[in-house]
Design a protein around this motif. Structure first.
Motif, PDB file in Angstrom:
ATOM      1  N   PHE A 179       0.000   0.094  -4.732  1.00 20.22           N
ATOM      2  CA  PHE A 179       0.982   0.457  -5.742  1.00 20.22           C
ATOM      3  C   PHE A 179       1.762  -0.661  -6.397  1.00 20.22           C
ATOM      4  O   PHE A 179       2.065  -0.583  -7.561  1.00 20.22           O
ATOM      5  CB  PHE A 179       1.993   1.452  -5.163  1.00 20.22           C
ATOM      6  CG  PHE A 179       1.392   2.782  -4.885  1.00 20.22           C
ATOM      7  CD1 PHE A 179       0.911   3.568  -5.900  1.00 20.22           C
ATOM      8  CD2 PHE A 179       1.289   3.242  -3.602  1.00 20.22           C
ATOM      9  CE1 PHE A 179       0.345   4.803  -5.651  1.00 20.22           C
ATOM     10  CE2 PHE A 179       0.735   4.472  -3.331  1.00 20.22           C
ATOM     11  CZ  PHE A 179       0.260   5.241  -4.353  1.00 20.22           C
ATOM     12  N   LYS A 180       2.160  -1.682  -5.662  1.00 22.84           N
ATOM     13  CA  LYS A 180       3.093  -2.639  -6.245  1.00 22.84           C
ATOM     14  C   LYS A 180       2.669  -4.067  -6.012  1.00 22.84           C
ATOM     15  O   LYS A 180       2.033  -4.386  -5.015  1.00 22.84           O
ATOM     16  CB  LYS A 180       4.481  -2.486  -5.619  1.00 22.84           C
ATOM     17  CG  LYS A 180       5.284  -1.351  -6.114  1.00 22.84           C
ATOM     18  CD  LYS A 180       6.674  -1.444  -5.514  1.00 22.84           C
ATOM     19  CE  LYS A 180       7.557  -0.333  -5.995  1.00 22.84           C
ATOM     20  NZ  LYS A 180       8.872  -0.397  -5.399  1.00 22.84           N
ATOM     21  N   THR A 218       0.838  -1.195   0.000  1.00 24.42           N
ATOM     22  CA  THR A 218       0.000   0.000   0.000  1.00 24.42           C
ATOM     23  C   THR A 218       0.870   1.241   0.000  1.00 24.42           C
ATOM     24  O   THR A 218       2.087   1.165   0.196  1.00 24.42           O
ATOM     25  CB  THR A 218      -0.926   0.027   1.225  1.00 24.42           C
ATOM     26  OG1 THR A 218      -0.129   0.180   2.395  1.00 24.42           O
ATOM     27  CG2 THR A 218      -1.769  -1.225   1.313  1.00 24.42           C
ATOM     28  N   GLY A 219       0.237   2.386  -0.177  1.00 22.33           N
ATOM     29  CA  GLY A 219       0.950   3.659  -0.158  1.00 22.33           C
ATOM     30  C   GLY A 219       1.624   3.927   1.172  1.00 22.33           C
ATOM     31  O   GLY A 219       2.604   4.649   1.242  1.00 22.33           O
ATOM     32  N   GLY A 220       1.117   3.343   2.244  1.00 24.80           N
ATOM     33  CA  GLY A 220       1.709   3.515   3.566  1.00 24.80           C
ATOM     34  C   GLY A 220       2.830   2.536   3.848  1.00 24.80           C
ATOM     35  O   GLY A 220       3.402   2.544   4.933  1.00 24.80           O
ATOM     36  N   GLY A 221       3.134   1.655   2.882  1.00 24.90           N
ATOM     37  CA  GLY A 221       4.227   0.699   3.055  1.00 24.90           C
ATOM     38  C   GLY A 221       3.800  -0.600   3.699  1.00 24.90           C
ATOM     39  O   GLY A 221       4.645  -1.365   4.180  1.00 24.90           O
ATOM     40  N   ILE A 222       2.511  -0.880   3.736  1.00 25.23           N
ATOM     41  CA  ILE A 222       2.009  -2.115   4.345  1.00 25.23           C
ATOM     42  C   ILE A 222       1.941  -3.202   3.283  1.00 25.23           C
ATOM     43  O   ILE A 222       1.346  -3.024   2.224  1.00 25.23           O
ATOM     44  CB  ILE A 222       0.618  -1.884   4.967  1.00 25.23           C
ATOM     45  CG1 ILE A 222       0.717  -0.815   6.053  1.00 25.23           C
ATOM     46  CG2 ILE A 222       0.053  -3.185   5.522  1.00 25.23           C
ATOM     47  CD1 ILE A 222      -0.630  -0.374   6.598  1.00 25.23           C
ATOM     48  N   TYR A 223       2.562  -4.341   3.582  1.00 22.84           N
ATOM     49  CA  TYR A 223       2.554  -5.489   2.679  1.00 22.84           C
ATOM     50  C   TYR A 223       1.339  -6.341   3.001  1.00 22.84           C
ATOM     51  O   TYR A 223       1.018  -6.548   4.172  1.00 22.84           O
ATOM     52  CB  TYR A 223       3.821  -6.329   2.848  1.00 22.84           C
ATOM     53  CG  TYR A 223       5.068  -5.685   2.315  1.00 22.84           C
ATOM     54  CD1 TYR A 223       5.656  -6.162   1.154  1.00 22.84           C
ATOM     55  CD2 TYR A 223       5.661  -4.611   2.961  1.00 22.84           C
ATOM     56  CE1 TYR A 223       6.802  -5.576   0.647  1.00 22.84           C
ATOM     57  CE2 TYR A 223       6.802  -4.025   2.473  1.00 22.84           C
ATOM     58  CZ  TYR A 223       7.371  -4.506   1.319  1.00 22.84           C
ATOM     59  OH  TYR A 223       8.505  -3.923   0.829  1.00 22.84           O
ATOM     60  N   VAL A 242      -8.482  -0.259   2.194  1.00 23.00           N
ATOM     61  CA  VAL A 242      -7.734   0.881   1.671  1.00 23.00           C
ATOM     62  C   VAL A 242      -8.337   1.302   0.342  1.00 23.00           C
ATOM     63  O   VAL A 242      -9.010   0.526  -0.326  1.00 23.00           O
ATOM     64  CB  VAL A 242      -6.224   0.557   1.484  1.00 23.00           C
ATOM     65  CG1 VAL A 242      -5.554   0.272   2.803  1.00 23.00           C
ATOM     66  CG2 VAL A 242      -6.016  -0.584   0.527  1.00 23.00           C
ATOM     67  N   ASP A 243      -8.071   2.531  -0.027  1.00 18.99           N
ATOM     68  CA  ASP A 243      -8.504   3.038  -1.316  1.00 18.99           C
ATOM     69  C   ASP A 243      -7.721   2.326  -2.421  1.00 18.99           C
ATOM     70  O   ASP A 243      -6.522   2.063  -2.267  1.00 18.99           O
ATOM     71  CB  ASP A 243      -8.267   4.550  -1.387  1.00 18.99           C
ATOM     72  CG  ASP A 243      -8.836   5.146  -2.644  1.00 18.99           C
ATOM     73  OD1 ASP A 243      -8.025   5.482  -3.533  1.00 18.99           O
ATOM     74  OD2 ASP A 243     -10.069   5.270  -2.740  1.00 18.99           O
ATOM     75  N   LYS A 244      -8.391   2.028  -3.499  1.00 23.88           N
ATOM     76  CA  LYS A 244      -7.742   1.327  -4.609  1.00 23.88           C
ATOM     77  C   LYS A 244      -6.552   2.117  -5.153  1.00 23.88           C
ATOM     78  O   LYS A 244      -5.557   1.545  -5.586  1.00 23.88           O
ATOM     79  CB  LYS A 244      -8.756   1.073  -5.721  1.00 23.88           C
ATOM     80  CG  LYS A 244      -8.254   0.233  -6.856  1.00 23.88           C
ATOM     81  CD  LYS A 244      -9.360   0.015  -7.868  1.00 23.88           C
ATOM     82  CE  LYS A 244      -8.847  -0.676  -9.097  1.00 23.88           C
ATOM     83  NZ  LYS A 244      -9.890  -0.778 -10.124  1.00 23.88           N
ATOM     84  N   GLY A 245      -6.615   3.435  -5.081  1.00 21.94           N
ATOM     85  CA  GLY A 245      -5.530   4.282  -5.572  1.00 21.94           C
ATOM     86  C   GLY A 245      -4.283   4.245  -4.708  1.00 21.94           C
ATOM     87  O   GLY A 245      -3.231   4.722  -5.113  1.00 21.94           O
TER      88      GLY A 245
END
Length: 107
Positions: free
Chosen positions: A97-98, A61-66, A91-94
């Protein structure tokens, strides 16, 4: 004599203005090809990844959560991500990220 001097000075200033404009265009072209275009390509790849998300995909996620995608709610643009046994976050779909499967492991 003064008119010749002013004419020569005007020609010289016009030449420097032309070289200034050429230099500015060259700087913009360099910035476009080395900064703007790669960023646009990266954004397009992220957008394609977010559009092809599927349940079971490993993500960051954008917050760095795997975590792993458990459910996708396209109507509300929300993704439920399992981060541990019995722990699911929304979380928001946006902000997804990876794919962690494609992330190289650094030593």
């Amino acid at each position: 004599m003064t008119q010749v001097f002013l004419a020569a000075q005007a020609a010289q200033n016009g030449g420097s203005m032309t070289s200034f404009i050429i230099m500015m265009v060259a700087i913009f072209a360099i910035m476009y090809f080395f900064m703007i275009k790669p960023q646009q390509k990266r954004q397009k790849e992220i957008q394609n990844f977010q559009n092809t998300l599927a349940e079971g995909t490993s993500v960051i996620t954008g917050g760095g959560i795997y975590g792993t995608v458990k459910k996708i709610d396209l109507a509300n643009n929300i993704v439920e991500v399992k981060i541990a046994d019995g722990v699911v976050i929304r979380v928001d779909k946006g902000s997804v990220f990876k794919d962690t499967a494609s992330t190289p492991i650094q030593k």
